[in-house]
Enzyme design. Sequence first.
Site, PDB file in Angstrom:
ATOM      1  N   HIS A 195       0.802  -1.222   0.000  1.00  0.00           N
ATOM      2  CA  HIS A 195       0.000   0.000   0.000  1.00  0.00           C
ATOM      3  C   HIS A 195       0.842   1.283   0.000  1.00  0.00           C
ATOM      4  O   HIS A 195       0.569   2.196   0.779  1.00  0.00           O
ATOM      5  CB  HIS A 195      -0.934   0.015   1.221  1.00  0.00           C
ATOM      6  CG  HIS A 195      -1.882  -1.135   1.274  1.00  0.00           C
ATOM      7  ND1 HIS A 195      -2.432  -1.615   2.443  1.00  0.00           N
ATOM      8  CD2 HIS A 195      -2.387  -1.910   0.283  1.00  0.00           C
ATOM      9  CE1 HIS A 195      -3.224  -2.629   2.174  1.00  0.00           C
ATOM     10  NE2 HIS A 195      -3.211  -2.837   0.867  1.00  0.00           N
TER      11      HIS A 195
HETATM   12  C1  LIG Z   1       0.116  -7.712  -4.745  1.00  0.00           C
HETATM   13  C2  LIG Z   1      -0.837  -6.613  -4.341  1.00  0.00           C
HETATM   14  C3  LIG Z   1      -1.932  -6.915  -3.539  1.00  0.00           C
HETATM   15  C4  LIG Z   1      -2.819  -5.902  -3.169  1.00  0.00           C
HETATM   16  N1  LIG Z   1      -3.967  -6.233  -2.510  1.00  0.00           N
HETATM   17  C5  LIG Z   1      -4.928  -5.289  -2.346  1.00  0.00           C
HETATM   18  C6  LIG Z   1      -6.222  -5.641  -1.874  1.00  0.00           C
HETATM   19  O1  LIG Z   1      -6.529  -6.804  -1.618  1.00  0.00           O
HETATM   20  N2  LIG Z   1      -7.138  -4.654  -1.744  1.00  0.00           N
HETATM   21  C7  LIG Z   1      -6.854  -3.352  -2.034  1.00  0.00           C
HETATM   22  O2  LIG Z   1      -7.724  -2.491  -1.841  1.00  0.00           O
HETATM   23  N3  LIG Z   1      -5.630  -2.996  -2.452  1.00  0.00           N
HETATM   24  C8  LIG Z   1      -4.687  -3.929  -2.675  1.00  0.00           C
HETATM   25  N4  LIG Z   1      -3.488  -3.577  -3.204  1.00  0.00           N
HETATM   26  C9  LIG Z   1      -3.190  -2.154  -3.430  1.00  0.00           C
HETATM   27  C10 LIG Z   1      -3.956  -1.544  -4.608  1.00  0.00           C
HETATM   28  O3  LIG Z   1      -4.111  -2.472  -5.648  1.00  0.00           O
HETATM   29  C11 LIG Z   1      -3.216  -0.283  -5.090  1.00  0.00           C
HETATM   30  O4  LIG Z   1      -3.104   0.624  -4.024  1.00  0.00           O
HETATM   31  C12 LIG Z   1      -3.915   0.417  -6.222  1.00  0.00           C
HETATM   32  O5  LIG Z   1      -4.138  -0.469  -7.285  1.00  0.00           O
HETATM   33  C13 LIG Z   1      -3.081   1.614  -6.689  1.00  0.00           C
HETATM   34  O6  LIG Z   1      -3.708   2.216  -7.780  1.00  0.00           O
HETATM   35  P1  LIG Z   1      -2.951   3.292  -8.677  1.00  0.00           P
HETATM   36  O7  LIG Z   1      -3.915   3.720  -9.718  1.00  0.00           O
HETATM   37  O8  LIG Z   1      -2.350   4.314  -7.794  1.00  0.00           O
HETATM   38  O9  LIG Z   1      -1.716   2.524  -9.323  1.00  0.00           O
HETATM   39  P2  LIG Z   1      -1.706   1.206 -10.223  1.00  0.00           P
HETATM   40  O10 LIG Z   1      -2.994   0.482 -10.140  1.00  0.00           O
HETATM   41  O11 LIG Z   1      -0.476   0.471  -9.890  1.00  0.00           O
HETATM   42  O12 LIG Z   1      -1.639   1.779 -11.710  1.00  0.00           O
HETATM   43  C14 LIG Z   1      -0.547   2.428 -12.279  1.00  0.00           C
HETATM   44  C15 LIG Z   1      -0.535   2.072 -13.765  1.00  0.00           C
HETATM   45  O13 LIG Z   1       0.303   2.973 -14.465  1.00  0.00           O
HETATM   46  C16 LIG Z   1       1.110   2.256 -15.367  1.00  0.00           C
HETATM   47  N5  LIG Z   1       2.317   3.048 -15.571  1.00  0.00           N
HETATM   48  C17 LIG Z   1       3.229   3.366 -14.637  1.00  0.00           C
HETATM   49  N6  LIG Z   1       4.210   4.130 -15.180  1.00  0.00           N
HETATM   50  C18 LIG Z   1       3.878   4.310 -16.482  1.00  0.00           C
HETATM   51  C19 LIG Z   1       4.493   4.998 -17.550  1.00  0.00           C
HETATM   52  N7  LIG Z   1       5.627   5.680 -17.373  1.00  0.00           N
HETATM   53  N8  LIG Z   1       3.890   4.987 -18.776  1.00  0.00           N
HETATM   54  C20 LIG Z   1       2.722   4.310 -18.956  1.00  0.00           C
HETATM   55  N9  LIG Z   1       2.102   3.621 -17.954  1.00  0.00           N
HETATM   56  C21 LIG Z   1       2.675   3.622 -16.743  1.00  0.00           C
HETATM   57  C22 LIG Z   1       1.369   0.944 -14.637  1.00  0.00           C
HETATM   58  O14 LIG Z   1       1.809  -0.068 -15.507  1.00  0.00           O
HETATM   59  C23 LIG Z   1       0.003   0.669 -14.012  1.00  0.00           C
HETATM   60  O15 LIG Z   1      -0.835  -0.017 -14.903  1.00  0.00           O
HETATM   61  C24 LIG Z   1      -2.573  -4.559  -3.582  1.00  0.00           C
HETATM   62  C25 LIG Z   1      -1.476  -4.258  -4.387  1.00  0.00           C
HETATM   63  C26 LIG Z   1      -0.611  -5.275  -4.786  1.00  0.00           C
HETATM   64  C27 LIG Z   1       0.557  -4.932  -5.678  1.00  0.00           C
END
Ligand SMILES: Cc1cc2nc3c(=O)[nH]c(=O)nc-3n(C[C@H](O)[C@H](O)[C@H](O)COP(=O)(O)OP(=O)(O)OC[C@H]3O[C@@H](n4cnc5c(N)ncnc54)[C@H](O)[C@@H]3O)c2cc1C
Length: 532
Positions: free
Chosen positions: A472
């Site tokens: 997280h």
């Molecule tokens: C193994 C794991 C288990 C988890 N379990 C849970 C759970 O059970 N419940 C829960 O609520 N949360 C859980 N989480 C946490 C939750 O999934 C994340 O906090 C949330 O998905 C974050 O969302 P985000 O949009 O900030 O980033 P992300 O969902 O990580 O999205 C970022 C995206 O941007 C893309 N990206 C990054 N840099 C670039 C670039 N330069 N150019 C183009 N694309 C790019 C990445 O490839 C990715 O697709 C878990 C996370 C993980 C890794």
Amino acid sequence: MSTKKTFDYIIVGAGSAGCVLANRLSANPDCKVLLLEAGNKDWHPFIHMPAGISKIVNIKSLNWDYNTETEPHLNNRKLYWPRGKVLGGSSSINAMCYCRGHREDYDLWQQLGNDGWSYDDVLPYFIKSENNHRINNDYHGNAGPLQVSDLKHHNELTDAFLSACQQQGYDLSDDFNGQRQRGFGLYQVTQNNGVRNSSATAYLTPEVKTRKNLTVWTKSYCQKVIMQDTIAKGVEVIRKGKTENIYANQEVILSGGALNSPHILMLSGIGNAAELEQHAIKTKLDLKGVGENLQDHLDICLVQRCSKNVSYDRINELKAGLQYLLYKSGPGTSNAAEAGGFLNVNVKTHSKSEQWPDLQFHFVPAILDDHGRNRLKGNGYTLHMCYLRPQSRGSLKLASNNPMQPIKIFANYLSESNDLEYMKKGFEIQRKIFSSSTFDEYRDAEIFPGDEIQSDAEIEHFIRSKAETIYHPVGTCKMGNDEYAVVDHQLRVHGIENLRVVDASIMPNLVSGNTNAPTIMIAEKISDTILG
Ligand SMILES: Cc1cc2nc3c(=O)[nH]c(=O)nc-3n(C[C@H](O)[C@H](O)[C@H](O)COP(=O)(O)OP(=O)(O)OC[C@H]3O[C@@H](n4cnc5c(N)ncnc54)[C@H](O)[C@@H]3O)c2cc1C
């Protein structure tokens, strides 16, 4: 003659936040939207079958596969930090637990000077995003894109766990996201009829993807934002082996997650000027909070050997896979972290409310070590525990000005002694729960840390040598008004025009739970702000 590629909005990153923005902004036919994703399409079957989570951690093509730098308070270990690199981002590889955190988390964001982010302000966006298959009351939505349901299958050890919690005097709960968060129970999960509901499956449905005004490019890596002085003009993207410039009439929105969004800002010349100069990056804006304020939930697992062959460790995978393929039922639908809960132990009156939980638990009816990468023989069961509001803060630092080189992660876990106190207190509770008589028929030797580890010093050593992330990370482009704030309350980058950050990085403080639903809420809220 090549024409200049131009969109109204360019969203970088198709993760939990990016897919929401792409859906909501392109619902307005007058908005031409580009969604860029560095990873591939989400075709892999282990993404969609919930139990695939035990395999997915080893699939490098779906994962940024980060590691921290050596952690000084965790015996100088480097910790593994998986992050999703695929359509859906981390919501395509996460454990699907649907949790929002506590009312006080958001009231605190508001008190920190972020207008419009109190619990009462954000609740409508949780509701808007949600289609809850069971609960229909003032706290839940039943018409949103994100499918939230009860697990279709859980293990008998999970029942034993919940009975054990009750035996220890803890309340049971059938909803962690209603009026009261505290208690133990089965997690509701982001699943639809036994299939993972990532933000990509929820928000980029075939109907949405075929909108004429929405373009989705996978395998497209954004290296930096194109800046004209302090105005964001577009992005530089590597796609199909070529570098392309794409322009935005309205805004560039970074949704690359808590590690990559600040990295892109730094590569674009927005960050701590002294650090940028060290790497020969020309400063566009000296914004020293970029990459600072890194927070994460540190987690410790108590692992017990099971005397019966009932855990998921030695399951007949062929049979389970077939049952899943044919009926979408059985163990294939399990998210592994089937049950858990929230407690308030208030070690040093840190939280002002007795109801504001400070510990979270996840129960897994299988042996879990090193994120599932170390497969041990036999049957077992595992109880995760993390402290929800750590005071330790880390930071991200550039390794170089080469966009292909990952950012350096200094998580700095346990740099505040307060955090260790909570971890120790939580560990006592983990052991207490596993010692309950409902586990008598299953309990064999303790695997980690092992029965011989009893003294305070031994337990501290165990925590320092085995604690891991529970995935997280947040806070690295925090919302606020102080000198370390990166974005304002509408998530516009301070001092820069036409640039927002919308993802988990903007949280000023960690919420008291998992971070997927809160990130989706953030994107729902800002979509409304942009369109409104
Ligand atoms: C193994 C794991 C288990 C988890 N379990 C849970 C759970 O059970 N419940 C829960 O609520 N949360 C859980 N989480 C946490 C939750 O999934 C994340 O906090 C949330 O998905 C974050 O969302 P985000 O949009 O900030 O980033 P992300 O969902 O990580 O999205 C970022 C995206 O941007 C893309 N990206 C990054 N840099 C670039 C670039 N330069 N150019 C183009 N694309 C790019 C990445 O490839 C990715 O697709 C878990 C996370 C993980 C890794």
